[in-house]
Each structure stands twice: as C-alpha cells, then as structure tokens.
Design a protein around this motif. Structure first.
Motif, PDB file in Angstrom:
ATOM      1  N   ALA A   1      -1.864  10.103  -9.538  1.00 27.28           N
ATOM      2  CA  ALA A   1      -0.490  10.262  -9.999  1.00 27.28           C
ATOM      3  C   ALA A   1      -0.006  11.695  -9.831  1.00 27.28           C
ATOM      4  O   ALA A   1      -0.787  12.623  -9.559  1.00 27.28           O
TER       5      ALA A   1
ATOM      6  N   MET B   1       4.233  -3.353 -14.449  1.00 23.05           N
ATOM      7  CA  MET B   1       4.079  -2.187 -13.571  1.00 23.05           C
ATOM      8  C   MET B   1       5.351  -1.352 -13.491  1.00 23.05           C
ATOM      9  O   MET B   1       5.504  -0.525 -12.624  1.00 23.05           O
ATOM     10  N   LEU B   2       6.316  -1.589 -14.368  1.00 26.08           N
ATOM     11  CA  LEU B   2       7.551  -0.826 -14.330  1.00 26.08           C
ATOM     12  C   LEU B   2       7.652  -0.004 -15.608  1.00 26.08           C
ATOM     13  O   LEU B   2       7.908  -0.528 -16.692  1.00 26.08           O
ATOM     14  N   HIS B   3       7.430   1.303 -15.499  1.00 28.49           N
ATOM     15  CA  HIS B   3       7.489   2.190 -16.648  1.00 28.49           C
ATOM     16  C   HIS B   3       8.820   2.925 -16.635  1.00 28.49           C
ATOM     17  O   HIS B   3       9.468   3.063 -15.610  1.00 28.49           O
TER      18      HIS B   3
ATOM     19  N   GLU C   1      11.238   5.963 -16.443  1.00 31.46           N
ATOM     20  CA  GLU C   1      11.122   7.085 -15.512  1.00 31.46           C
ATOM     21  C   GLU C   1      10.455   8.295 -16.147  1.00 31.46           C
ATOM     22  O   GLU C   1       9.732   9.034 -15.492  1.00 31.46           O
TER      23      GLU C   1
ATOM     24  N   ARG D   1      -2.422   5.284 -10.276  1.00 31.67           N
ATOM     25  CA  ARG D   1      -1.800   3.965 -10.333  1.00 31.67           C
ATOM     26  C   ARG D   1      -2.398   3.083  -9.245  1.00 31.67           C
ATOM     27  O   ARG D   1      -2.689   3.551  -8.146  1.00 31.67           O
TER      28      ARG D   1
ATOM     29  N   ARG E   1      11.226   5.432  -2.649  1.00 32.33           N
ATOM     30  CA  ARG E   1      10.206   5.257  -3.684  1.00 32.33           C
ATOM     31  C   ARG E   1       9.091   6.286  -3.579  1.00 32.33           C
ATOM     32  O   ARG E   1       8.599   6.581  -2.488  1.00 32.33           O
TER      33      ARG E   1
ATOM     34  N   PRO F   1       5.553   6.243  -5.298  1.00 34.10           N
ATOM     35  CA  PRO F   1       4.633   5.536  -6.204  1.00 34.10           C
ATOM     36  C   PRO F   1       3.839   6.465  -7.109  1.00 34.10           C
ATOM     37  O   PRO F   1       3.529   6.107  -8.249  1.00 34.10           O
TER      38      PRO F   1
ATOM     39  N   LEU G   1       1.989   8.794 -18.007  1.00 35.92           N
ATOM     40  CA  LEU G   1       0.880   7.882 -17.757  1.00 35.92           C
ATOM     41  C   LEU G   1      -0.300   8.282 -18.631  1.00 35.92           C
ATOM     42  O   LEU G   1      -0.716   9.432 -18.644  1.00 35.92           O
TER      43      LEU G   1
ATOM     44  N   ASN H   1       6.070   7.154  -9.925  1.00 38.09           N
ATOM     45  CA  ASN H   1       6.715   5.984 -10.515  1.00 38.09           C
ATOM     46  C   ASN H   1       8.219   6.217 -10.610  1.00 38.09           C
ATOM     47  O   ASN H   1       8.849   6.001 -11.649  1.00 38.09           O
TER      48      ASN H   1
ATOM     49  N   GLN I   1       0.413  -2.679  -4.616  1.00 36.89           N
ATOM     50  CA  GLN I   1       0.439  -3.607  -5.716  1.00 36.89           C
ATOM     51  C   GLN I   1       0.716  -5.037  -5.266  1.00 36.89           C
ATOM     52  O   GLN I   1       1.059  -5.896  -6.088  1.00 36.89           O
TER      53      GLN I   1
END
Length: 680
Positions: free
Chosen positions: A65, A12-14, A16, A127, A264, A266, A20, A269, A131
C-alpha cells in the motif's frame, strides 16, 4: 525480513481517507485469519516490490500500500525511527518537495526468538490485487467477494489462499464443498500516467454493452491454445457470448479497449480525476508494470555544518517543529522534551542552539526548488564521493560516525600502468531512498522526469519516503585521467562510436515514452569513458565472484565516469562493492582482494577472460546497424552481462572493444584502452 500484511474486505471499497489496518481485528481478538501472508527483504521492497508493485505469492498476489497506510503501522510505536543523511535528504526534497522531513526504514519485523512476540505488530500493509480471480477447477471468473479466504496456520503463511466454495468442477455434477483453489486473473489495464485497473471482462465479452440475459452475468475464462485462437477466451455463462483475449493485444487491440482511463491507484485505494491517457493491456507479471525510482549515496564523513544540519533534521522528526520553536530559547527544557527520543547528552549548548536554528530555518520557496530541480543532475550525488576518494590524507582520520573506512593500498609495480590507484573500502554504509515509481517506461524514458512519478500518498505530497541502510565493503579502482581523456577523443571519431550513437537514437525513438517527445537522445547517451568503465566493472565482477566468496549477483558497481565541466572536475573510476541491509555488514572477502599481489592477478585474469567469448567472432564484431537498436556492442551473456542486481544500467552501454584490442568486422582499428592481452 519484512512481513506483508494484506487487507481485504467483503466489498473492498474503503472510504478515500480510511487508513489500512490489517492488524486491527487481531487487537480485538476477533480475527479468524492471520494477517501475515509472506515476507520480503528490504532490498526487494526497494527495487522490485515497493508500493504500487504486484508481489506474486504462492496462491495469490498482493500490492504494498501507499505511505498513508504505513502510518497506522508506525503509530504502534512511541518513536518512529528515521535514517539521518542530510545529503540524500536534500536531494529528495529537491525532487519530491520541501515537505519531506525524514527518511524512514521499512517497518522491520525481527525474527522471533523462542516465545517472544516482539515485532508481531509490524509489517508492510498491502491490498490483494488483482481482485478478479479464476477458479482452477471450473474456470469461473469473478470478483474477490465471490471467493472464500483461508489463512489459519500460524507458521505457514504460504498456505493462505482463496477458494471457490461449492465448485461444481468442469463436469458440473459434483460440488466440492471445501472449494477449489482460485488464482488471480492476469489481465490488467494501465496508462502512461501510472494508473492501474482491473480488466473489464464483462464489457469486453459483450463488446461494450450489457448482457441481455443477466444484470451481473457469470463469466468463465477458458484456455484455448488450439486452432486459431491463442490465449484465454472469456465466456458469458448467461448469454453464451465469447471473446478471446488475444484481440486486446497490440496497437489494433488497444483501439478495442476503453478509450478513457478511470485514474485508479490500487495502492492508494483512490482514483484520480481527469486522466487523459489511453489505457493499454498489460499482464500481471510484465516487467514494465513497475519501475522503481531510487537514489542512493555512500555516507561520507560530515563537515561541522552537515553535522548541525543532521541534528536539526533529527530534532524536527523527533519532537516536531512546533515544540522546537516553543523551546528554542530554553535548551534545558528542550533536552527534557527530547529525552527518550533523541540522545543529546554529548551535544553542547552551542551546537544544540545551531541545530535549533537550522531546524527552524525556512525551506526554499517552490520557485527556488524548481530552479534547483531544473539544474539537478544525478551525477551530483557521486561528485562528493569522488572528491573524498581523491584525498588520501583524509583516510587515516577515520574517527567519524559515517561508517566509512578506506585505505590507500600500495600499487603493485606490475599492475597495468593505466590503473593509477587502488583503494580498499574496508567498511561503508550506503543509504537508498525510494522516490516513487513509474509504469510502462523507466525514468530515463520520460521527459518530465519527476512529474511522471506515481503518487505515494493520496494527496501526492509525502512527508517522508522509505529508505534502507546497507553496510558492506568494496574496492575502488581509478584509471589514469589524462590517458582516459586522450583515449576518449580517439574513440569519438570512430565509426564504431557513430554506430552506437545511431543505435541509441533509434532505440530511443522506438521505445521512448508517449510523454517524451521533446527529449534529445544524445543527452542520454553516456560518453565512451562510461562504456569503458562499465565494461571493466562487469569483467571484474565476474572474476571477483570466483575469489571473494560472494556470488556475482551480490556484487554491485558504482561508476564515476564523466568529463570535466565548469561545475565539476573529470572522473574515471569504479567501485565494486557488496552490502547487506539486514545484518551488521559483510565478511571481508571482497576487500581482501585489494592486496597488491591479489589485485594484479585478478586484473590480469579479468582482462584475459574478457578477451575471449564463447560466442566469438560473432560477439567480438557485433556492431548495431540500421534497423538494429540494441545498446551494446561486443558484449553478451557469455562474456560481459551481469545480473540485474549488479548492473546500474540494465546491461546497456557495454563493449569489450573499448576495453581491449579485438578484431573488427571492418578494417578500422578501435583502440582498446588496455591494449592487447599479449602485453600482460
């Protein structure tokens, strides 16, 4: 319907800057799970579930997103559609920056016909969020990678779910190989800068420290609605420590939460650095998690200058500023370059040359934009509509591309004398644009306004914003302006108005944003004429719903109510309309009520119904007094409140005593604008 296409991965860490692409694996033919998990109407994506909001699906939730990730979807098309409306685009540029060059519709996925797969590559990327999930069988609480995802049925995206594989159940003896359903953990952290983050369950249960028994301890979330504990309890399965979530609530609980926000976003991301706001606990379904900031206009017939400006906007979007500049002196080549993207067959060379000049005209400087922003008033969007409706001589000239068709209706001689005009809006087109969103507080609760909007893109400067194009019908009623002005002056001196003004101040002081300490509450209080028009509109909506064939929730109001200023003339009118964004328009049941005999009967019924409430005399005499801070008077769910889809002010600023003569709790007489129902 617009489909929702969520993205999730093992970690779940893309990166920056990674885009997507939920459908990427599908193109390679290696996908096991389908991308589509649900659908939503464009109107709900505009006002309820836009980028950054949480959409609750049957088994988990997703977050649409940011706009960066929409580019991947749009690149599947040779031509990206846009909604051309210079008047609204100009306002969006003032509010969000001169880099905005287009209003785009949502990636529309049409309903499939037969075996057609048209539009299957379109949809809103999203997304999975939150999570952290909780197993419904064994109470295990953990991050997304600890659960298995299934979404294999081609026609049942509602069956998509996460499951806890080999779940032992609460007894711990029998493992369920197929897995037990998991649901999102409801607790989140947010701040006034619009950041949103997962709740730090491990740090919470260990009171800010690490677990003494395990580096990554297993957690459980148990319900504890017995004894003194209320809500969920977090249990560390490794060391046995427990802590209730009730401790995190309220101002006292806020002191126990992390004192620094991680910044953050979300939906992007991404993380912002240097957020100085304190996090606060918020539940996943809280109504103040996401407030849309939108602007809308009714499309009016354009002047020649506006037509040229609109064509300039289309050229910029269709072929780009660079190529417009390259072929500015060669219009034939420019037409060839635009062929297939923009129809210029009926545009003469003189008009095209003017549009090219407009497309290449330099944008306002940032200083000029800031000056316009400081002077901008939301009423400015309504003024052109009001002025057009004041010119019946223009109504027969309906040969325009605006989609607006209005008819001045004969006034029934028996219609109340204080209603001066009735205009049938046979056809109309309404454009709605998304500016962004806020968390915790609506836009009218913050003082820096546009600066408080959460980013829609990672760099904070989108080049386009989502918009919808609705078509429908309506009825416009205008009150006698001189009578309204005289009545308004009489209301300003009453104790009832003093009570409403004081309640508004108390409401603002208690519920304002942490960022709005320099706002004068009186500047946000609508004038008495707005209360009058607003209450009248709600009464008409209730009555029209019984005769038009449309539900009350599908009828909306548009209030034109302001006093005269050096910049604009006074207004006192209202438009009741119904629109649809996913069809060619509506069926005419509402505009049919503008017939003189029908309108007279409808107004009489609406006012007579407004004179009585099943909660009277409590409702009729309701007046806020210290410490009360509600923003309505003689109005309630039984008589005046409308659905949130209908009301532009969330059922605030309503009072039937401004509409009619009603009994009061004191000896003071409050003059209702329409007087007593005995007169009609």
């Amino acid at each position: 319907m617009t489909d929702l296409l969520p993205e999730f991965g093992e970690d779940m860490l893309h990166d920056e800057h990674e885009m997507l692409d939920p459908l990427g694996d599908a193109e390679e033919g290696a996908v096991k799970n389908r991308a589509k998990v649900g659908s939503a109407r464009p109107s709900s994506l505009l006002y309820t579930y836009g980028p950054g909001a949480i959409m609750d699906l049957p088994n988990f939730s997703v977050m649409p997103a940011g706009l960066d990730d929409w580019e991947t979807i749009w690149k599947r098309r040779d031509h990206v559609p846009s909604i051309v409306e210079p008047r609204l685009l100009k306002v969006v540029r003032v509010l969000r920056g001169n880099q905005i060059d287009a209003l785009r519709p949502f990636p529309w996925q049409p309903k499939r016909m037969g075996m057609s797969s048209e539009g299957s590559d379109l949809g809103i990327p999203g997304r999975v969020f939150p999570q952290w999930f909780r197993c419904t069988a064994c109470d295990y609480l953990g991050p997304l990678p600890r659960f298995d995802y299934t979404n294999t049925h081609p026609f049942r995206p509602d069956l998509a779910q996460f499951a806890h594989k080999n779940c032992p159940g609460r007894g711990g003896n029998v493992k369920r190989k197929s897995g037990s359903p998991a649901v999102p953990a409801q607790h989140l952290l947010t701040c006034t800068n619009g950041h949103l983050d997962e709740f730090p369950y491990s740090l919470w249960v260990h009171r800010g420290k690490k677990c003494p028994k395990a580096e990554l301890p297993d957690l459980k979330m148990k319900d504890a609605n017995v004894g003194k504990s209320v809500g969920s309890v977090i249990v560390c399965a490794s060391c046995g420590q427990t802590r209730g979530m009730a401790e995190a609530q309220g101002s006292i609980g806020r002191d126990k939460l992390p004192q620094k926000c991680r910044g953050r976003h979300p939906h992007l991301n991404a993380f912002d650095s240097g957020c100085d706001a304190r996090p606060a606990l918020i539940m996943m379904g809280a109504s103040n998690l996401w407030f849309a900031s939108t602007q809308s206009i009714i499309v009016m017939p354009r002047t020649d200058a506006e037509e040229k400006e609109a064509l300039g906007d289309q050229l910029r979007v269709a072929i780009g500023v660079e190529r417009v500049a390259k072929y500015a002196d060669d219009l034939e080549t420019l037409r060839d370059v635009a062929d297939g993207k923009l129809d210029l067959s009926e545009v003469d060379d003189a008009t095209l040359a003017g549009a090219v000049a407009d497309a290449l005209a330099p944008a306002d400087s940032e200083e000029e934009r800031q000056e316009k922003l400081a002077a901008w008033d939301p009423v400015d969007l309504l003024v052109p509509e009001w002025r057009y409706l004041q010119k019946p001589s223009l109504f027969p000239q309906q040969q325009n591309s605006s989609g607006l068709m209005v008819t001045e209706m004969p006034r029934n001689p028996d219609l109340h004398e204080r209603i001066s005009r009735v205009v049938a809006v046979n056809k109309m087109k309404k454009i709605n644009a998304v500016l962004g969103f806020t968390r915790l507080d609506e836009m009218d609760r913050v003082n820096d306004l546009v600066g408080r909007l959460v980013k829609l893109t990672r760099n904070g400067k989108p080049t386009w914003v989502p918009a919808t194009e609705d078509r429908g019908e309506g009825i416009f009623l205008q009150l006698d302006l001189d009578t309204v002005a005289t009545w308004e002056q009489s209301i300003l001196s009453t104790s009832l108005w003093d009570a409403h003004r004081s309640a508004h101040r108390r409401n603002f002081e208690r519920r304002f944003s942490e960022t709005a300490k320099n706002v004068d509450p009186d500047l946000r209080l609508p004038a008495p004429r707005y209360w009058l028009l607003h209450t009248f509109a709600h009464s008409l909506i209730r009555e029209m719903a019984m005769s038009s064939g449309y539900g009350a929730a599908s009828l909306t109001e548009r209030i034109y109510g302001w006093a005269s200023t050096p910049q604009r003339e006074a207004a006192a009118g209202l438009l009741i309309c119904t629109t649809a964004s996913d069809s060619e328009g509506t069926l005419g049941g509402l505009v049919a009520l503008s017939d003189p005999s029908k309108m007279h009967d409808l107004v009489v019924r609406a006012l007579r119904r407004a004179a009585r409430c099943s909660s009277d005399p409590v409702c009729a005499t309701r007046t806020p007094s210290d410490p009360e801070d509600f923003l309505h008077g003689a109005a309630c769910h039984c008589c005046s409140f409308a659905s949130e889809t209908s009301c532009e002010k969330a059922n605030r600023f309503l009072d039937r005593r401004f509409l009619l003569n009603l009994p009061t709790a004191t000896d003071e007489t409050v003059p209702g604008f329409f007087g007593s129902t005995d007169a009609f």
